[in-house]
Motif scaffolding. Structure first.
Motif, PDB file in Angstrom:
ATOM      1  N   SER A  69      81.204  51.357  52.111  1.00 15.26           N
ATOM      2  CA  SER A  69      80.953  50.337  51.661  1.00 15.26           C
ATOM      3  C   SER A  69      81.978  49.238  51.773  1.00 15.26           C
ATOM      4  O   SER A  69      82.279  48.440  52.500  1.00 15.26           O
ATOM      5  CB  SER A  69      79.913  49.994  50.794  1.00 15.26           C
TER       6      SER A  69
ATOM      7  N   ARG B 288      76.509  46.062  55.534  1.00 14.14           N
ATOM      8  CA  ARG B 288      75.748  46.575  54.282  1.00 14.14           C
ATOM      9  C   ARG B 288      74.520  47.831  54.926  1.00 14.14           C
ATOM     10  O   ARG B 288      74.140  47.879  55.404  1.00 14.14           O
ATOM     11  CB  ARG B 288      74.853  45.447  53.595  1.00 14.14           C
ATOM     12  N   LEU B 289      75.369  48.907  53.420  1.00 14.48           N
ATOM     13  CA  LEU B 289      74.868  50.008  53.990  1.00 14.48           C
ATOM     14  C   LEU B 289      73.654  50.883  52.861  1.00 14.48           C
ATOM     15  O   LEU B 289      73.718  50.314  51.978  1.00 14.48           O
ATOM     16  CB  LEU B 289      75.929  51.077  54.571  1.00 14.48           C
ATOM     17  N   PRO B 290      73.108  51.785  53.334  1.00 12.49           N
ATOM     18  CA  PRO B 290      72.547  52.579  53.002  1.00 12.49           C
ATOM     19  C   PRO B 290      73.257  53.767  52.107  1.00 12.49           C
ATOM     20  O   PRO B 290      73.035  54.366  51.846  1.00 12.49           O
ATOM     21  CB  PRO B 290      71.022  52.959  53.655  1.00 12.49           C
ATOM     22  N   ILE B 291      73.851  53.168  50.783  1.00  9.55           N
ATOM     23  CA  ILE B 291      75.182  54.064  50.688  1.00  9.55           C
ATOM     24  C   ILE B 291      75.091  53.146  48.872  1.00  9.55           C
ATOM     25  O   ILE B 291      75.522  52.169  48.381  1.00  9.55           O
ATOM     26  CB  ILE B 291      75.603  54.047  51.398  1.00  9.55           C
TER      27      ILE B 291
ATOM     28  N   TYR C   3      83.296  53.740  41.486  1.00  9.84           N
ATOM     29  CA  TYR C   3      84.752  54.140  42.591  1.00  9.84           C
ATOM     30  C   TYR C   3      86.024  54.684  41.227  1.00  9.84           C
ATOM     31  O   TYR C   3      87.120  55.091  41.909  1.00  9.84           O
ATOM     32  CB  TYR C   3      85.265  52.557  43.030  1.00  9.84           C
TER      33      TYR C   3
ATOM     34  N   TRP D 203      65.971  59.099  46.886  1.00  9.69           N
ATOM     35  CA  TRP D 203      67.540  59.031  46.086  1.00  9.69           C
ATOM     36  C   TRP D 203      66.822  59.821  45.099  1.00  9.69           C
ATOM     37  O   TRP D 203      66.502  59.792  44.056  1.00  9.69           O
ATOM     38  CB  TRP D 203      66.542  57.643  45.929  1.00  9.69           C
TER      39      TRP D 203
ATOM     40  N   LYS E 179      69.123  42.140  42.979  1.00  9.30           N
ATOM     41  CA  LYS E 179      68.093  42.728  43.446  1.00  9.30           C
ATOM     42  C   LYS E 179      67.158  41.807  43.738  1.00  9.30           C
ATOM     43  O   LYS E 179      66.594  42.139  42.103  1.00  9.30           O
ATOM     44  CB  LYS E 179      67.534  44.075  44.020  1.00  9.30           C
TER      45      LYS E 179
ATOM     46  N   ASP F 142      65.284  46.342  53.445  1.00  7.10           N
ATOM     47  CA  ASP F 142      66.329  45.999  52.464  1.00  7.10           C
ATOM     48  C   ASP F 142      66.968  46.353  51.301  1.00  7.10           C
ATOM     49  O   ASP F 142      67.501  46.003  50.762  1.00  7.10           O
ATOM     50  CB  ASP F 142      67.225  45.025  53.397  1.00  7.10           C
TER      51      ASP F 142
ATOM     52  N   PHE G 180      66.421  50.308  50.462  1.00  7.12           N
ATOM     53  CA  PHE G 180      67.254  51.101  51.301  1.00  7.12           C
ATOM     54  C   PHE G 180      68.874  50.682  51.160  1.00  7.12           C
ATOM     55  O   PHE G 180      70.030  51.584  50.734  1.00  7.12           O
ATOM     56  CB  PHE G 180      67.336  51.020  52.263  1.00  7.12           C
ATOM     57  N   LEU G 181      69.427  49.193  50.929  1.00  4.76           N
ATOM     58  CA  LEU G 181      70.697  48.792  51.596  1.00  4.76           C
ATOM     59  C   LEU G 181      70.915  48.143  49.638  1.00  4.76           C
ATOM     60  O   LEU G 181      70.671  47.992  49.309  1.00  4.76           O
ATOM     61  CB  LEU G 181      71.041  47.663  52.469  1.00  4.76           C
ATOM     62  N   PHE G 182      72.716  48.409  50.497  1.00  3.21           N
ATOM     63  CA  PHE G 182      73.325  47.946  48.842  1.00  3.21           C
ATOM     64  C   PHE G 182      74.083  47.687  48.883  1.00  3.21           C
ATOM     65  O   PHE G 182      75.396  47.746  50.197  1.00  3.21           O
ATOM     66  CB  PHE G 182      73.848  49.312  47.589  1.00  3.21           C
ATOM     67  N   ASP G 183      74.883  45.941  47.888  1.00  3.71           N
ATOM     68  CA  ASP G 183      76.283  46.051  48.362  1.00  3.71           C
ATOM     69  C   ASP G 183      77.688  46.837  47.554  1.00  3.71           C
ATOM     70  O   ASP G 183      78.178  46.395  48.202  1.00  3.71           O
ATOM     71  CB  ASP G 183      76.265  44.677  46.967  1.00  3.71           C
ATOM     72  N   ASN G 184      76.896  47.745  47.040  1.00  2.00           N
ATOM     73  CA  ASN G 184      78.314  49.080  46.588  1.00  2.00           C
ATOM     74  C   ASN G 184      79.465  48.382  46.023  1.00  2.00           C
ATOM     75  O   ASN G 184      80.084  48.959  46.956  1.00  2.00           O
ATOM     76  CB  ASN G 184      77.728  49.754  47.813  1.00  2.00           C
ATOM     77  N   PRO G 185      79.790  47.296  45.767  1.00  2.00           N
ATOM     78  CA  PRO G 185      80.659  46.738  45.358  1.00  2.00           C
ATOM     79  C   PRO G 185      82.007  47.235  44.429  1.00  2.00           C
ATOM     80  O   PRO G 185      81.503  48.512  43.733  1.00  2.00           O
ATOM     81  CB  PRO G 185      80.562  45.339  45.102  1.00  2.00           C
ATOM     82  N   LYS G 186      82.919  47.118  45.145  1.00  2.00           N
ATOM     83  CA  LYS G 186      84.252  48.108  44.360  1.00  2.00           C
ATOM     84  C   LYS G 186      84.394  47.002  43.200  1.00  2.00           C
ATOM     85  O   LYS G 186      85.324  46.748  44.300  1.00  2.00           O
ATOM     86  CB  LYS G 186      85.488  48.342  44.879  1.00  2.00           C
TER      87      LYS G 186
ATOM     88  N   HIS H  34      80.053  44.756  39.232  1.00  2.46           N
ATOM     89  CA  HIS H  34      78.672  44.930  39.485  1.00  2.46           C
ATOM     90  C   HIS H  34      77.405  44.848  38.310  1.00  2.46           C
ATOM     91  O   HIS H  34      77.483  45.123  36.865  1.00  2.46           O
ATOM     92  CB  HIS H  34      78.699  46.669  40.001  1.00  2.46           C
TER      93      HIS H  34
END
Lengths: 419, 80
Positions: free
Chosen positions: A243, A252-255, A305, A415, B24, B39, B42-48, B51
């Motif tokens: 991501s 933007r990913l499904p992850i 992370y 999920w 979201k 969206d 299924f989709l995520f920003d998933n930030p490092k 959050h």
């Protein structure tokens, strides 16, 4: 500069210690442009570069690695290989991977210590054994070895499990894949790196990608900590941080990134001669060549992370270990660590083109990245070289959720790890 | 990791259930095309980094609340 490793070369070097072994791969400065660059010098990235050069004649290729080769998940996993999948797509892909593992040491001229010790998945209820019969049938219809074991057969192979009347998990049987096993993970990274380098691939370590260069909606290069590098094609293979890198390209990913812990006990004499696993808690255990019990279970359960695991998961996995294998209560934990996984909605990966031209994506490996390494590189190289998915990875597209083509191998919906 | 429940105070993470990204917005029922729902689900920003997310004190007061956590360090910032 390439000198094949052989028994003769070993003897020659033993008798002439003043001539050290040459570097296994060069340390080149990045060129200003390449035909293709792969972001991520893990197992998948290196394998991709190797098969681009070997199978598709693309030799003007660079692999960009943020740290050093072997520093990521390729050196942090629990080294298991298998192909006991149920869903069409996964079954054929992972079997292709297992076939590539079988000849990998010869292919790379590097001893990857591939050990086909067999994996036994335990059934602790009759219903579970029924589902294994179904799984075994699917595997055999696809030409994959599978053998259903009853309780007596499991007792003969794994005498150290808890077979008492009080057993928390009564053993009803299991399913054996004899060709499954384990591989020396570092050797896979080093072997692919050396073999790719030999074919002309530049492996550039300490080179972090900081942004993408776009031209009219096409990806044409990357900005890195070692300068700007242009490329005809760009592949992302940075599972765990997918991501993070994809975001730089506006994807933007499904992850979600999650931590998966693994554990090693102090070394003991050879005792566990298979990979033993148990589906209910995703528990698995094998004994390393050094003698330690290598085991693990589920992810911690929230996105992170950090590579530091939480205590509740350690307790659950240890409870699984002790209740199935009572001898584990006598062993001390030598070390434990965590790796960051790309978790996807259906538990299956992505190897595909993206909405951006000349940008390709490989990631979403969940718990299964290591065993997939050869086939992942093999199919990703095909996808990059031909700008088209191979039959084996056509199912691993990013848009499969929008199209209702999930690859839900557990059969319990999207999920699953959040439920 | 320890999580500060707004009602019960700081407790071990094992008492809590993670509820995902709290930034979201779910499309209203009967509204939004397939892409909007795809969206959202299924989709995520998933930030490092920071959050904002939901947690539930499932083995305590069962309160749902939001907090901000740095996913690179697990450091918890604003709660509530």
């Amino acid at each position: 500069m390439f000198k094949p490793y052989s028994a003769l070369a070993l003897a020659r070097h033993a008798f002439s210690p003043d001539r050290p072994w040459p570097r296994a791969w060069r340390a080149p400065e990045p060129k200003s442009s390449y035909d293709a660059i792969i972001i991520g010098g893990g197992g998948h990235g290196l394998a991709t570069a190797y098969y681009l050069a070997k199978n598709h004649g693309m030799r003007n290729v660079a692999v960009l690695e943020r740290a050093y080769i072997g520093s990521g998940n390729v050196g942090r996993n629990t080294t298991l290989i298998r192909s006991n999948y149920v869903i069409d797509g996964n079954t054929q892909f992972f079997e292709h991977s297992l076939k590539l593992w079988e000849s990998l040491s010869h292919e790379l001229n590097f001893n990857c210590m591939v050990s086909h010790r067999g994996q036994i998945v335990l059934a602790t209820s009759p219903v579970q054994l029924d589902t294994y019969a179904r799984r075994g049938n699917i595997m055999r219809l696809n030409g994959i070895d599978a053998e259903l074991l009853d309780r007596g057969q499991v007792m003969a192979l794994l005498p150290y499990l808890d077979y008492s009347k009080e057993a928390r998990w009564p053993i009803w049987g299991g399913i054996l894949q004899g060709r499954a096993g384990s591989v020396r993970h570092d050797a896979v990274a080093w072997g692919y790196a050396r073999a790719a380098d030999t074919l002309g691939v530049d492996i550039i370590e300490n080179c972090e990608v900081e942004g993408f260069i776009m031209d009219e909606g096409r990806a044409v290069g990357v900005e890195t900590s070692r300068g700007r590098i242009l490329a005809g094609k760009i592949g992302i293979a940075v599972a765990g941080h997918s991501s993070h890198v994809a975001k730089m390209a506006g994807l933007r990913l499904p992850i979600e990134s999650h931590i998966l812990q693994a554990f090693v006990t102090e070394p003991v004499k050879p005792m566990v001669h298979h990979v033993v696993s148990w589906g209910a808690e995703l528990f698995y255990l094998s004994q390393s060549d050094k003698g330690g019990m290598v085991f693990g279970g589920h992810i911690d359960g929230f996105n992170t992370y950090t590579q530091r695991g939480q205590f509740p998961r350690i307790q659950t996995v240890a409870e699984c270990a002790v209740s199935l294998l009572p001898f584990m209560s006598k062993l001390r934990l030598l070390r434990h660590w965590g790796g960051i996984m790309d978790m996807t909605p259906d538990g299956s990966p992505f190897i595909c083109r993206t909405d951006i031209r000349n940008l390709y994506f490989n990631g979403g490996w969940c718990y299964q990245g290591f065993k997939a390494t050869p086939a992942s590189g093999w199919t990703f190289a095909h996808t990059i070289a031909h700008d088209e998915e191979h039959e084996l990875n056509r199912c691993y597209a990013l848009d499969r959720f929008a199209k209702g083509r999930e690859l839900d191998d557990y059969g319990i919906g999207n999920w699953t790890y959040k439920q | 990791m320890r999580i500060p429940c707004p009602h019960c105070g700081e407790r071990d993470v094992s008492e809590f259930r993670y509820g995902g990204d709290a930034t979201k917005t779910r499309p209203k029922h009967g509204e939004g095309d397939l892409k909007a729902w795809h969206d959202y689900y299924f989709l995520f920003d998933n930030p490092k980094g920071p959050h904002t997310e939901y947690w539930q004190h499932v083995l305590g007061c069962r309160h749902w609340f939001k907090l901000t956590r740095n996913t690179a360090t697990n450091e918890i910032g604003e709660v509530g």
